[in-house]
Design a protein around this motif. Sequence first.
Motif, PDB file in Angstrom:
ATOM      1  N   LEU A  66      52.530 -22.291  -5.315  1.00 12.54           N
ATOM      2  CA  LEU A  66      51.288 -22.742  -4.684  1.00 12.54           C
ATOM      3  C   LEU A  66      50.201 -22.776  -5.750  1.00 12.54           C
ATOM      4  CD1 LEU A  66      51.304 -20.680  -1.360  1.00 12.54           C
ATOM      5  CD2 LEU A  66      51.656 -23.132  -1.572  1.00 12.54           C
ATOM      6  N   PRO A  67      49.225 -23.658  -5.583  1.00 14.34           N
ATOM      7  CA  PRO A  67      48.125 -23.661  -6.550  1.00 14.34           C
ATOM      8  C   PRO A  67      47.460 -22.288  -6.626  1.00 14.34           C
ATOM      9  CG  PRO A  67      48.023 -25.586  -5.121  1.00 14.34           C
ATOM     10  CD  PRO A  67      49.074 -24.677  -4.557  1.00 14.34           C
ATOM     11  N   THR A  68      47.149 -21.883  -7.841  1.00 13.88           N
ATOM     12  CA  THR A  68      46.514 -20.579  -8.007  1.00 13.88           C
ATOM     13  C   THR A  68      45.032 -20.625  -7.674  1.00 13.88           C
ATOM     14  OG1 THR A  68      46.145 -21.071 -10.349  1.00 13.88           O
ATOM     15  CG2 THR A  68      48.162 -19.875  -9.779  1.00 13.88           C
ATOM     16  N   THR A  69      44.527 -21.810  -7.483  1.00 12.57           N
ATOM     17  CA  THR A  69      43.119 -21.967  -7.123  1.00 12.57           C
ATOM     18  C   THR A  69      42.989 -23.172  -6.216  1.00 12.57           C
ATOM     19  OG1 THR A  69      40.863 -22.142  -8.026  1.00 12.57           O
ATOM     20  CG2 THR A  69      42.579 -23.444  -9.092  1.00 12.57           C
ATOM     21  N   ASP A  70      41.894 -23.264  -5.503  1.00 11.10           N
ATOM     22  CA  ASP A  70      41.665 -24.381  -4.591  1.00 11.10           C
ATOM     23  C   ASP A  70      41.310 -25.621  -5.409  1.00 11.10           C
ATOM     24  OD1 ASP A  70      41.008 -26.154  -2.620  1.00 11.10           O
ATOM     25  OD2 ASP A  70      39.620 -24.831  -1.575  1.00 11.10           O
ATOM     26  N   VAL A  71      42.244 -26.599  -5.461  1.00 14.47           N
ATOM     27  CA  VAL A  71      42.025 -27.768  -6.307  1.00 14.47           C
ATOM     28  C   VAL A  71      40.923 -28.669  -5.774  1.00 14.47           C
ATOM     29  CG1 VAL A  71      44.383 -27.760  -7.163  1.00 14.47           C
ATOM     30  CG2 VAL A  71      43.819 -29.115  -5.132  1.00 14.47           C
ATOM     31  N   ARG A  72      40.473 -28.418  -4.548  1.00 15.21           N
ATOM     32  CA  ARG A  72      39.424 -29.282  -3.986  1.00 15.21           C
ATOM     33  C   ARG A  72      38.104 -29.150  -4.731  1.00 15.21           C
ATOM     34  NH1 ARG A  72      39.864 -27.681   2.284  1.00 15.21           N
ATOM     35  NH2 ARG A  72      40.008 -25.649   1.256  1.00 15.21           N
ATOM     36  N   GLN A  73      37.960 -28.079  -5.512  1.00 13.38           N
ATOM     37  CA  GLN A  73      36.715 -27.935  -6.278  1.00 13.38           C
ATOM     38  C   GLN A  73      36.702 -28.845  -7.498  1.00 13.38           C
ATOM     39  OE1 GLN A  73      36.462 -24.254  -8.830  1.00 13.38           O
ATOM     40  NE2 GLN A  73      38.321 -23.702  -7.677  1.00 13.38           N
ATOM     41  N   PHE A  74      37.848 -29.448  -7.816  1.00 16.02           N
ATOM     42  CA  PHE A  74      37.947 -30.340  -8.962  1.00 16.02           C
ATOM     43  C   PHE A  74      37.973 -31.795  -8.486  1.00 16.02           C
ATOM     44  CE2 PHE A  74      39.990 -26.369 -10.223  1.00 16.02           C
ATOM     45  CZ  PHE A  74      39.309 -26.080 -11.405  1.00 16.02           C
ATOM     46  N   PRO A  75      37.400 -32.710  -9.268  1.00 15.82           N
ATOM     47  CA  PRO A  75      37.445 -34.128  -8.868  1.00 15.82           C
ATOM     48  C   PRO A  75      38.884 -34.622  -8.763  1.00 15.82           C
ATOM     49  CG  PRO A  75      36.763 -33.901 -11.164  1.00 15.82           C
ATOM     50  CD  PRO A  75      36.761 -32.525 -10.584  1.00 15.82           C
ATOM     51  N   CYS A  76      39.059 -35.693  -8.008  1.00 16.20           N
ATOM     52  CA  CYS A  76      40.410 -36.197  -7.742  1.00 16.20           C
ATOM     53  C   CYS A  76      40.466 -37.708  -7.926  1.00 16.20           C
ATOM     54  CB  CYS A  76      40.822 -35.842  -6.312  1.00 16.20           C
ATOM     55  SG  CYS A  76      42.475 -36.405  -5.863  1.00 16.20           S
ATOM     56  N   TYR A  77      41.490 -38.131  -8.639  1.00 17.03           N
ATOM     57  CA  TYR A  77      41.823 -39.551  -8.747  1.00 17.03           C
ATOM     58  C   TYR A  77      43.075 -39.777  -7.905  1.00 17.03           C
ATOM     59  CZ  TYR A  77      38.701 -39.491 -12.798  1.00 17.03           C
ATOM     60  OH  TYR A  77      37.613 -39.344 -13.626  1.00 17.03           O
ATOM     61  N   VAL A  78      43.042 -40.775  -7.042  1.00 19.97           N
ATOM     62  CA  VAL A  78      44.187 -41.041  -6.170  1.00 19.97           C
ATOM     63  C   VAL A  78      44.805 -42.386  -6.544  1.00 19.97           C
ATOM     64  CG1 VAL A  78      44.995 -41.434  -3.825  1.00 19.97           C
ATOM     65  CG2 VAL A  78      43.267 -39.689  -4.271  1.00 19.97           C
ATOM     66  N   GLY A  79      46.093 -42.352  -6.859  1.00 19.22           N
ATOM     67  CA  GLY A  79      46.811 -43.581  -7.142  1.00 19.22           C
ATOM     68  C   GLY A  79      47.570 -44.043  -5.913  1.00 19.22           C
ATOM     69  N   MET A  80      47.784 -45.350  -5.827  1.00 20.44           N
ATOM     70  CA  MET A  80      48.544 -45.913  -4.708  1.00 20.44           C
ATOM     71  C   MET A  80      49.649 -46.805  -5.243  1.00 20.44           C
ATOM     72  SD  MET A  80      46.201 -46.980  -1.444  1.00 20.44           S
ATOM     73  CE  MET A  80      45.756 -48.524  -2.198  1.00 20.44           C
TER      74      MET A  80
ATOM     75  N   ASP B 212      37.635 -35.927   4.108  1.00 15.83           N
ATOM     76  CA  ASP B 212      36.863 -35.110   5.053  1.00 15.83           C
ATOM     77  C   ASP B 212      37.193 -33.626   4.910  1.00 15.83           C
ATOM     78  OD1 ASP B 212      35.779 -37.437   6.010  1.00 15.83           O
ATOM     79  OD2 ASP B 212      37.110 -37.582   7.755  1.00 15.83           O
ATOM     80  N   ASP B 213      38.392 -33.358   4.380  1.00 10.60           N
ATOM     81  CA  ASP B 213      38.821 -31.970   4.210  1.00 10.60           C
ATOM     82  C   ASP B 213      38.283 -31.353   2.921  1.00 10.60           C
ATOM     83  OD1 ASP B 213      40.260 -29.714   5.137  1.00 10.60           O
ATOM     84  OD2 ASP B 213      41.924 -30.197   3.769  1.00 10.60           O
ATOM     85  N   GLY B 214      37.498 -32.121   2.172  1.00  8.93           N
ATOM     86  CA  GLY B 214      36.850 -31.558   1.003  1.00  8.93           C
ATOM     87  C   GLY B 214      37.338 -32.062  -0.337  1.00  8.93           C
ATOM     88  N   TYR B 215      38.317 -32.979  -0.341  1.00  5.59           N
ATOM     89  CA  TYR B 215      38.792 -33.538  -1.608  1.00  5.59           C
ATOM     90  C   TYR B 215      37.726 -34.487  -2.162  1.00  5.59           C
ATOM     91  CZ  TYR B 215      43.526 -31.694  -1.277  1.00  5.59           C
ATOM     92  OH  TYR B 215      44.617 -30.857  -1.227  1.00  5.59           O
ATOM     93  N   ASN B 216      37.322 -34.238  -3.402  1.00  2.00           N
ATOM     94  CA  ASN B 216      36.297 -35.053  -4.061  1.00  2.00           C
ATOM     95  C   ASN B 216      36.969 -36.253  -4.731  1.00  2.00           C
ATOM     96  OD1 ASN B 216      34.035 -36.053  -5.349  1.00  2.00           O
ATOM     97  ND2 ASN B 216      34.076 -34.510  -6.980  1.00  2.00           N
ATOM     98  N   ILE B 217      37.259 -37.282  -3.942  1.00  3.59           N
ATOM     99  CA  ILE B 217      37.979 -38.452  -4.445  1.00  3.59           C
ATOM    100  C   ILE B 217      36.992 -39.363  -5.181  1.00  3.59           C
ATOM    101  CG2 ILE B 217      39.356 -40.468  -3.826  1.00  3.59           C
ATOM    102  CD1 ILE B 217      40.334 -38.935  -1.379  1.00  3.59           C
ATOM    103  N   LEU B 218      37.109 -39.392  -6.493  1.00  2.00           N
ATOM    104  CA  LEU B 218      36.216 -40.227  -7.290  1.00  2.00           C
ATOM    105  C   LEU B 218      36.550 -41.702  -7.136  1.00  2.00           C
ATOM    106  CD1 LEU B 218      35.943 -38.253 -10.656  1.00  2.00           C
ATOM    107  CD2 LEU B 218      34.500 -38.104  -8.610  1.00  2.00           C
ATOM    108  N   GLU B 219      37.851 -42.020  -7.062  1.00  2.00           N
ATOM    109  CA  GLU B 219      38.260 -43.413  -6.949  1.00  2.00           C
ATOM    110  C   GLU B 219      39.714 -43.481  -6.506  1.00  2.00           C
ATOM    111  OE1 GLU B 219      37.399 -44.310 -11.101  1.00  2.00           O
ATOM    112  OE2 GLU B 219      39.541 -44.487 -11.526  1.00  2.00           O
ATOM    113  N   ILE B 220      40.088 -44.658  -6.029  1.00  3.94           N
ATOM    114  CA  ILE B 220      41.472 -44.932  -5.662  1.00  3.94           C
ATOM    115  C   ILE B 220      41.988 -46.007  -6.608  1.00  3.94           C
ATOM    116  CG2 ILE B 220      43.024 -45.802  -3.877  1.00  3.94           C
ATOM    117  CD1 ILE B 220      41.208 -44.528  -1.813  1.00  3.94           C
TER     118      ILE B 220
END
Length: 569
Positions: free
Chosen positions: A356-370, A447-455
């Motif tokens: 499991l992640p050792t920390t909550d990754v939602r505090q870090f920005p996120c790039y989502v690929g499709m 909405d759950d807190g993921y900081n999605i910078l871009e898709i």
Amino acid sequence: MIKQFLIDYSLDVMDGEVIACQKHKWACQRFLRDIEREGTDDFPFIFDEEKALLFFQWMNLFQHTKGVLVGQKIEPHEIQYFVFGNIYGWVHRDTGYRRFKKAYWQVGRKNAKSQSLSCVASYESMAFGENMSEVYCAATKKDQAKIVWKETKAMLDGCPELKGKYKVAYGEIVHPKSQSIIKPLSKQDGKTGDGLNPQCGIIDEYHAHETDEIYEVIDSGMVARAQPLLMIITTAGSNLNSPCYRSEYDYVARLLDPDHEETENEEYFAMVNELDKDEEGNLIDDIKDESVWIKANPIACSYPEGIKNIRSKLVEALEKPEKMSKFLTKNMNVWVNYGATSYMPVNKWKSCSIILPTTDVRQFPCYVGMDLSLTTDITSTGGVHPLGEDTFFVWQHSFIPEAKLAERMKTDKVPYDIWIERGWLEVTPGEVVDYSFVEAYLKRIRDDGYNILEIDYDKWNATHLAQTLANDGFEMVEIPQSIKHLSEPTKTFRDRVYQNKIIHAADHMLAWAIGNAVTRKDAQENIMLDKKKSKNRIDPIAAVINAFARAMLQEDNRSVYEKRGPRTL
């Protein structure tokens, strides 16, 4: 002296005292057979000791220009004695003209190819005895054509015995006494061959020639010469449609094979140093067995630094599969086809996993690929979170149509049902993936807190969904699906995995996709994942790579201050 050395050497090769490949043994067998019939009516050639010795005396004038022996006098290796002893020793008994008009030597990289060719070039223009010799160092590209020419000049410049006996002008090395020249010649020069009268043509790395145009320019111009020499030295290559493989290698293989008596050419010398293959073309020798490397590298494997260099190339090829074809062709000197190679060893990927992640990754920005793929197949999203210090946490979430689930479990033979339970795979109703579920998922994690910078998406089949997501407030970035654009992120992602700088939560579906993934490579060693040749579905890792392409780039562009964050007092 030279003749007896070649006889003893050939016997040692045949007896196994010298480790050699099959074609090398055949070349020695051919020499011993020629010695037995020397000077007969059926074989009107004799071995001229003085002419063979003269070439090696010429070779001894020069110094090594590079490597661990730089500055030292050249002492020919036994393979050089065999190759050039044959080329310069055999003459016609009646005319005294040389026997071999063409020569082909295929040997691994770093086995003194340029040095050998340079000695041939200067010898043919300054010492062989022909007036107004024209020696051409030929290649398709200017830079390649100049390699042997520059080496020749460097060797001449370092030879005090020849000082003042040549000059360099207008891209030519000129021997005033005989009015002979050495000149680079390339296809890029636009030469048609008109007006050329080569005494000697040198073709380096013929495997890289897509056509035989330069070969024909040299060969056709030699008709007026009494004893010309067309000299080819090359490594193996990966284009089996090249003239080097199709015309020369295939021909010399038959020429050397004693069972192919119908292929005989007394004026063509051939030597091939390679690893051995079986009749189906599969390697017999183990590339990890250092004792067989000498078959392809008779000179490089004669000193520790050469073996160390090959060893490092093997380590790199085993770590980076797209390097393997280059290792095989350049270092093991075996012909291969460009083909798909595994992206990375699964054990490398698994070594980066955490339960499991050792920390909550939602505090870090996120790039989502499709990666939407076909609507009847798996559609995947992949997340990449930059954690700082060039480290990234990655995940994937995929979708499969309900009507296809049972069929896919049967054909793909993986536990999709378990992956659904674990939350790695989501089922959408109907025959095709309903992209509204993809939209809903991305909105839900936002909405759950993921900081999605871009898709980051492949535009294929994604125009409508991309517009819908843009209307939902997502920043949409198209990722071109070309080898030029995807090579760097594909390589860098793997490098980060090897450095344990990619962290993941042991998602079995993502590990499965990585295990399926193979790459294709172009001539410049750019790579990208190849869906057509991959063993099974790779959509999850393709989605992650799309996101990583942007995450990597944006991280590189951030300032040092941004990467470190504000200091605390």
